[in-house]
Design a protein around this motif. Sequence first.
Motif, PDB file in Angstrom:
ATOM      1  N   UNK A 228     -29.212  16.168  82.490  1.00 41.56           N
ATOM      2  CA  UNK A 228     -28.208  17.171  81.525  1.00 41.56           C
ATOM      3  C   UNK A 228     -28.778  17.225  80.176  1.00 41.56           C
ATOM      4  N   UNK A 229     -29.310  16.095  79.679  1.00 37.79           N
ATOM      5  CA  UNK A 229     -29.653  16.173  78.216  1.00 37.79           C
ATOM      6  C   UNK A 229     -31.318  15.921  78.673  1.00 37.79           C
ATOM      7  N   UNK A 230     -31.938  16.422  77.619  1.00 33.05           N
ATOM      8  CA  UNK A 230     -33.512  16.248  77.891  1.00 33.05           C
ATOM      9  C   UNK A 230     -34.242  16.417  76.404  1.00 33.05           C
TER      10      UNK A 230
ATOM     11  N   UNK B 275     -21.500  14.515  73.865  1.00 37.94           N
ATOM     12  CA  UNK B 275     -22.493  13.651  73.686  1.00 37.94           C
ATOM     13  C   UNK B 275     -23.853  14.178  73.085  1.00 37.94           C
ATOM     14  N   UNK B 276     -23.854  15.528  73.342  1.00 40.39           N
ATOM     15  CA  UNK B 276     -25.016  16.264  72.909  1.00 40.39           C
ATOM     16  C   UNK B 276     -24.923  16.429  71.483  1.00 40.39           C
ATOM     17  N   UNK B 277     -23.570  16.911  71.125  1.00 44.46           N
ATOM     18  CA  UNK B 277     -23.355  16.920  69.637  1.00 44.46           C
ATOM     19  C   UNK B 277     -23.357  15.721  68.700  1.00 44.46           C
ATOM     20  N   UNK B 278     -23.230  14.551  69.636  1.00 43.44           N
ATOM     21  CA  UNK B 278     -23.564  13.281  68.684  1.00 43.44           C
ATOM     22  C   UNK B 278     -25.037  13.246  68.603  1.00 43.44           C
TER      23      UNK B 278
ATOM     24  N   UNK C 128     -27.185   5.488  66.608  1.00 42.26           N
ATOM     25  CA  UNK C 128     -27.902   4.863  67.850  1.00 42.26           C
ATOM     26  C   UNK C 128     -28.211   5.731  68.930  1.00 42.26           C
ATOM     27  N   UNK C 129     -27.103   6.495  69.341  1.00 42.80           N
ATOM     28  CA  UNK C 129     -27.038   7.534  70.313  1.00 42.80           C
ATOM     29  C   UNK C 129     -28.329   8.348  70.096  1.00 42.80           C
TER      30      UNK C 129
END
Length: 196
Positions: A181-183, A139-142, A104-105
């Motif tokens: 931070x994440x894009x 979180x990026x790895x997820x 879902x992430x």
Amino acid sequence: MSRPRQAYCARGLHLLDDPRNVAFKQSRDRPPRRYCLPCYAATKRSGRLPRLALAPSPRQLEVLQDRANGLSDEEIAERDDVTVSTVRHASLRARLTLRVTPTTAAAVAVCLAYELIKPDNSGPLPPRDARTAPYAASVLALVQGQREPLKPKDVQRARLLDALYAWSEPHAVSVLWAAKTISARDVAPLFARGKR
Ligand SMILES: [Zn+2]
């Protein structure tokens, strides 16, 4: 005395004490400049995402927007007076439609990248510092399918959510997106994998 070197890159994602993350730009009159290799690679990747063949339905997007806003499946079910499995089914259908979203992430990240849903700007955004960096990277790895979602009882999950001011891992994606931070460039590798 020169300024102490930052331990993390400008996006607050990568540890610059790790030589694998660091490269130097040579210039004639100045000392060589240090830059973050993973971020450089992410920028070089085409910022353009492939066209979506199929978008999730409005109801599925509504559920993903709610998850991105920090609501749990249970909270959405209670508010909408439906069963929890109906809510879970909607996010599962959305993930199947998007194809490249193992969690879902990841579905939240892809929908944010295509501006199908909005990031959560309502609360405080996680700072980009040494304390939050490992969690942002996690979180990026997820999102990129490199790890599984953490179990609700996992202590590490509580620490991660605390550090990122988030209620859940999908919400953490949303606040890290709001903090830039994440894009979208971080979502591109999911599509590259899908093509193989
Ligand atoms: Zn970086």
